[in-house]
Motif scaffolding. Structure first.
Motif, PDB file in Angstrom:
ATOM      1  N   GLY A   1     -16.638 -40.685 -42.449  1.00  0.00           N
ATOM      2  CA  GLY A   1     -16.970 -39.548 -41.589  1.00  0.00           C
ATOM      3  C   GLY A   1     -16.469 -39.730 -40.171  1.00  0.00           C
ATOM      4  N   THR A   2     -16.563 -40.960 -39.650  1.00  0.00           N
ATOM      5  CA  THR A   2     -16.109 -41.217 -38.283  1.00  0.00           C
ATOM      6  C   THR A   2     -14.599 -41.061 -38.160  1.00  0.00           C
ATOM      7  N   VAL A   3     -13.866 -41.688 -39.082  1.00  0.00           N
ATOM      8  CA  VAL A   3     -12.404 -41.579 -39.047  1.00  0.00           C
ATOM      9  C   VAL A   3     -11.975 -40.131 -39.235  1.00  0.00           C
ATOM     10  N   TRP A   4     -12.641 -39.437 -40.132  1.00  0.00           N
ATOM     11  CA  TRP A   4     -12.332 -38.031 -40.387  1.00  0.00           C
ATOM     12  C   TRP A   4     -12.543 -37.199 -39.122  1.00  0.00           C
ATOM     13  N   MET A   5     -13.669 -37.421 -38.428  1.00  0.00           N
ATOM     14  CA  MET A   5     -13.945 -36.651 -37.219  1.00  0.00           C
ATOM     15  C   MET A   5     -12.936 -36.966 -36.116  1.00  0.00           C
ATOM     16  N   ILE A   6     -12.628 -38.241 -35.942  1.00  0.00           N
ATOM     17  CA  ILE A   6     -11.626 -38.622 -34.947  1.00  0.00           C
ATOM     18  C   ILE A   6     -10.300 -37.927 -35.250  1.00  0.00           C
ATOM     19  N   GLY A   7      -9.978 -37.819 -36.554  1.00  0.00           N
ATOM     20  CA  GLY A   7      -8.723 -37.197 -36.952  1.00  0.00           C
ATOM     21  C   GLY A   7      -8.646 -35.724 -36.600  1.00  0.00           C
ATOM     22  N   TRP A   8      -9.698 -34.949 -36.943  1.00  0.00           N
ATOM     23  CA  TRP A   8      -9.598 -33.503 -36.668  1.00  0.00           C
ATOM     24  C   TRP A   8      -9.766 -33.193 -35.192  1.00  0.00           C
ATOM     25  N   VAL A   9     -10.587 -33.973 -34.480  1.00  0.00           N
ATOM     26  CA  VAL A   9     -10.685 -33.776 -33.030  1.00  0.00           C
ATOM     27  C   VAL A   9      -9.352 -34.110 -32.362  1.00  0.00           C
ATOM     28  N   ALA A  10      -8.713 -35.214 -32.806  1.00  0.00           N
ATOM     29  CA  ALA A  10      -7.422 -35.608 -32.231  1.00  0.00           C
ATOM     30  C   ALA A  10      -6.361 -34.543 -32.485  1.00  0.00           C
ATOM     31  N   ALA A  11      -6.382 -33.920 -33.666  1.00  0.00           N
ATOM     32  CA  ALA A  11      -5.397 -32.879 -33.975  1.00  0.00           C
ATOM     33  C   ALA A  11      -5.540 -31.691 -33.029  1.00  0.00           C
ATOM     34  N   ILE A  12      -6.772 -31.307 -32.734  1.00  0.00           N
ATOM     35  CA  ILE A  12      -6.998 -30.189 -31.810  1.00  0.00           C
ATOM     36  C   ILE A  12      -6.592 -30.574 -30.390  1.00  0.00           C
ATOM     37  N   LEU A  13      -6.972 -31.784 -29.953  1.00  0.00           N
ATOM     38  CA  LEU A  13      -6.594 -32.230 -28.614  1.00  0.00           C
ATOM     39  C   LEU A  13      -5.082 -32.357 -28.473  1.00  0.00           C
ATOM     40  N   LEU A  14      -4.423 -32.808 -29.536  1.00  0.00           N
ATOM     41  CA  LEU A  14      -2.964 -32.935 -29.512  1.00  0.00           C
ATOM     42  C   LEU A  14      -2.313 -31.564 -29.328  1.00  0.00           C
ATOM     43  N   THR A  15      -2.849 -30.563 -30.006  1.00  0.00           N
ATOM     44  CA  THR A  15      -2.322 -29.210 -29.857  1.00  0.00           C
ATOM     45  C   THR A  15      -2.474 -28.716 -28.426  1.00  0.00           C
ATOM     46  N   LEU A  16      -3.645 -28.956 -27.851  1.00  0.00           N
ATOM     47  CA  LEU A  16      -3.924 -28.440 -26.517  1.00  0.00           C
ATOM     48  C   LEU A  16      -3.112 -29.136 -25.439  1.00  0.00           C
ATOM     49  N   THR A  17      -2.791 -30.409 -25.632  1.00  0.00           N
ATOM     50  CA  THR A  17      -2.049 -31.150 -24.607  1.00  0.00           C
ATOM     51  C   THR A  17      -0.542 -31.091 -24.787  1.00  0.00           C
ATOM     52  N   GLN A  18      -0.067 -30.816 -26.010  1.00  0.00           N
ATOM     53  CA  GLN A  18       1.369 -30.784 -26.271  1.00  0.00           C
ATOM     54  C   GLN A  18       1.871 -29.414 -26.717  1.00  0.00           C
ATOM     55  N   GLY A  19       0.972 -28.416 -26.731  1.00  0.00           N
ATOM     56  CA  GLY A  19       1.332 -27.108 -27.254  1.00  0.00           C
ATOM     57  C   GLY A  19       2.529 -26.476 -26.577  1.00  0.00           C
TER      58      GLY A  19
ATOM     59  N   VAL B   1       5.002 -27.920 -25.086  1.00  0.00           N
ATOM     60  CA  VAL B   1       6.224 -28.659 -25.377  1.00  0.00           C
ATOM     61  C   VAL B   1       6.698 -28.372 -26.797  1.00  0.00           C
ATOM     62  N   TRP B   2       5.765 -28.307 -27.732  1.00  0.00           N
ATOM     63  CA  TRP B   2       6.117 -28.134 -29.140  1.00  0.00           C
ATOM     64  C   TRP B   2       6.320 -26.676 -29.535  1.00  0.00           C
ATOM     65  N   GLY B   3       5.790 -25.753 -28.770  1.00  0.00           N
ATOM     66  CA  GLY B   3       5.935 -24.348 -29.122  1.00  0.00           C
ATOM     67  C   GLY B   3       5.148 -24.002 -30.374  1.00  0.00           C
ATOM     68  N   ALA B   4       5.772 -23.228 -31.255  1.00  0.00           N
ATOM     69  CA  ALA B   4       5.089 -22.775 -32.478  1.00  0.00           C
ATOM     70  C   ALA B   4       4.702 -23.937 -33.379  1.00  0.00           C
ATOM     71  N   GLY B   5       5.428 -25.062 -33.260  1.00  0.00           N
ATOM     72  CA  GLY B   5       5.101 -26.230 -34.081  1.00  0.00           C
ATOM     73  C   GLY B   5       3.704 -26.767 -33.827  1.00  0.00           C
ATOM     74  N   ALA B   6       3.131 -26.441 -32.640  1.00  0.00           N
ATOM     75  CA  ALA B   6       1.785 -26.914 -32.321  1.00  0.00           C
ATOM     76  C   ALA B   6       0.721 -26.253 -33.191  1.00  0.00           C
ATOM     77  N   LEU B   7       1.061 -25.145 -33.842  1.00  0.00           N
ATOM     78  CA  LEU B   7       0.083 -24.469 -34.703  1.00  0.00           C
ATOM     79  C   LEU B   7      -0.267 -25.300 -35.931  1.00  0.00           C
ATOM     80  N   ILE B   8       0.639 -26.210 -36.313  1.00  0.00           N
ATOM     81  CA  ILE B   8       0.379 -27.029 -37.501  1.00  0.00           C
ATOM     82  C   ILE B   8      -0.793 -27.980 -37.283  1.00  0.00           C
ATOM     83  N   PRO B   9      -0.770 -28.848 -36.228  1.00  0.00           N
ATOM     84  CA  PRO B   9      -1.948 -29.698 -36.014  1.00  0.00           C
ATOM     85  C   PRO B   9      -3.200 -28.903 -35.682  1.00  0.00           C
ATOM     86  N   LEU B  10      -3.037 -27.726 -35.033  1.00  0.00           N
ATOM     87  CA  LEU B  10      -4.210 -26.907 -34.737  1.00  0.00           C
ATOM     88  C   LEU B  10      -4.872 -26.438 -36.029  1.00  0.00           C
ATOM     89  N   ALA B  11      -4.068 -25.939 -36.965  1.00  0.00           N
ATOM     90  CA  ALA B  11      -4.616 -25.472 -38.247  1.00  0.00           C
ATOM     91  C   ALA B  11      -5.262 -26.623 -39.012  1.00  0.00           C
TER      92      ALA B  11
END
Length: 484
Positions: free
Chosen positions: A214-232, A234-244
């Motif tokens: 559960g901890t690793v899973w939560m870190i993973g989905w939170v990190a995916a959202i944070l990655l989208t918000l901080t790199q969106g 730069v990545w453009g439309a590609g940022a929608l993948i980690p967000l989804a």
């Protein structure tokens, strides 16, 4: 609105002797100040980092901030919970050790990869700012919640300004490598002080355990959202993948955690309408906070003479001067926590959210209309510091009072995770706004946002502040449905 106020959940610990309270409060304040200073020292240092490591693209530069954010997302989830399960001293020493190691890596490595690795480690250790909520509550008796929230809010405001001023001083007087060696020494001293000052008591929840999956899973989905918000951007439309992936992972995680015997967070806590509203409000105030800081630091450091006469704007300040412009923010941050403390403790946290949101929105509206003179920023900084601190104090107090003492770290981790996401959201919103239209800087090949985008950025942030009111309306409606 019905508030969640459960005195029966607040277990009173035997208070420490007076002689030991001051050192404990002091180490709590040091942890909060240092961790926030590290986060806010980065913006003034970005030009120096780009020059020192020969970075040529925006993507490379923004990864420094992204690494800190991703590390912080993991730390906010894990470290406060470790304090509940393995003791406050152990968690605080561990967090300080991560901070020390994170600063040492770029100091010794002196390369861009080592900088990113160090920022990731320091970001994880930066969750140390949440630990005083637990160890002050467990060692100061019935006033521990009030003391913990006050230390967190006041020291956060001080840390933000210290970081911005410190960044300016470093730019003018120190090399980047020297800075990291000094930071290593400061964190090493903090590690020793944490061990010597924080009492070694039995774990608050000795029978509990951390669910690894559960901890690793939560870190993973939170990190995916944070990655989208901080790199969106730069990545453009590609940022929608980690967000989804992040959103879908979060929904599935929540369903699984409800049935887990070793849940990362007690999901029943989030079912309480007011606690859910408090965490969302913390995220909104964090978004407002980061949006405001980004708008101020960007506008203030634009040199009018470097732009075409028709496009000229900015204050032409150095990084250090911009930091001094933020001093009123820290001063009124001290007041906001004191104002919100008693009402939040007496079950009037919702009214404090309303006050904080309206004050913040007023400050942002002022800056939307008046942001081309230094004195206007001094006024805006004072108003914003007051509004944000009232909101933070009410939110963290509500989250703490909703859980028994042995789960104080878990409550801090929930609120801290929302705060981390909120900061990333605010940064992403304003970064997108300032990228809509640009004007060239003469003789450099660089570009800056056009002047009108700063006004729209402040209005966007004001709307985010007012979303606090919408959150409370939804929370009230949920509470009525539950009682019907």
């Amino acid at each position: 609105m019905a508030e969640l106020h459960r005195p029966d959940l607040v277990r009173t610990a035997p208070p420490l002797p007076a002689a030991r309270r001051v050192p404990l409060l002091s180490i709590g304040a040091v942890l909060v100040v240092l961790t926030n200073a590290v986060i806010f020292v980065v913006p003034p240092l970005l030009p120096v980092i780009a020059t020192h490591y020969h970075l040529v693209t925006l993507a490379q530069t923004t990864w420094v901030y992204t690494a800190l954010t991703l590390g912080g997302g993991a730390g906010f989830i894990l470290l406060p919970r470790l304090a509940d399960l393995y003791g406050d001293r152990n968690a605080s020493v561990l967090a300080s050790a991560f901070l020390t190691l994170g600063a040492l890596i770029p100091a010794v490595g002196n390369s861009y990869p080592s900088l990113l690795a160090g920022c990731l480690v320091m970001g994880f250790g930066g969750a140390a700012q949440l630990l005083p909520l637990g160890f002050l509550r467990r060692n100061l008796g019935e006033r521990g919640i009030t003391a913990g929230v006050a230390v967190l809010v006041i020291a956060t405001g001080v840390g933000i300004v210290v970081g911005m001023i410190g960044g300016g001083l470093i730019v003018q007087n120190l090399s980047l490598r020297s800075f990291f060696f000094i930071l290593t020494a400061a964190f090493a001293v903090t590690t020793v002080a944490s061990y010597a000052t924080i009492p070694h008591t039995p774990p608050a929840e000795p029978s509990g355990r951390v669910g690894v999956v559960g901890t690793v899973w939560m870190i993973g989905w939170v990190a995916a959202i944070l990655l989208t918000l901080t790199q969106g951007l730069v990545w453009g439309a590609g940022a929608l993948i980690p967000l989804a992936l992040g959103v879908a992972g979060g929904i599935l995680w929540l369903r699984v955690e409800r049935k887990s015997a070793s849940a990362v967070f007690d999901v029943s806590l989030m079912k309480t309408p007011l606690v859910t509203a408090a965490c969302v409000c913390i995220a909104l105030f964090a978004a407002v906070n980061s949006a405001y800081l980004l708008l101020v630091s960007d506008y203030a450091q634009v040199v009018p003479a470097t732009l075409r006469p028709a496009d000229a704007y900015g204050l032409g300040l150095s990084a250090l001067q911009t930091g001094w412009l933020m001093v009123p923010f820290a001063v009124t941050f001290l007041l906001g926590g004191a104002i919100a403390d008693r009402p939040a403790a007496n079950g009037r946290g919702a009214s404090m959210f309303v006050a904080g949101a309206l004050v913040s929105a007023a400050g942002l509206a002022w800056l939307a209309l008046a942001h081309d003179q230094q004195w206007q920023y001094l006024v805006g900084a004072a108003v914003m510091g007051l509004g944000c601190s009232i909101g933070y104090a009410a939110g963290f107090a509500i989250a703490q009072r909703a859980v028994p003492e042995e789960k104080a770290g878990m409550a801090a981790g929930v609120a801290g995770t929302f705060m981390a996401v909120g900061f990333a959201v605010g940064t992403a919103l304003i970064s997108a706004d300032l990228s809509v239209s640009v004007t060239p800087v003469r003789g450099t090949g660089e570009e800056v946002a056009t002047a009108d985008l700063y006004g729209s950025g402040y209005w966007i942030a004001a709307v985010v502040a007012l979303l606090v009111l919408a959150t409370l309306v939804v929370s009230r409606a949920r509470a009525r449905r539950r009682l019907a």
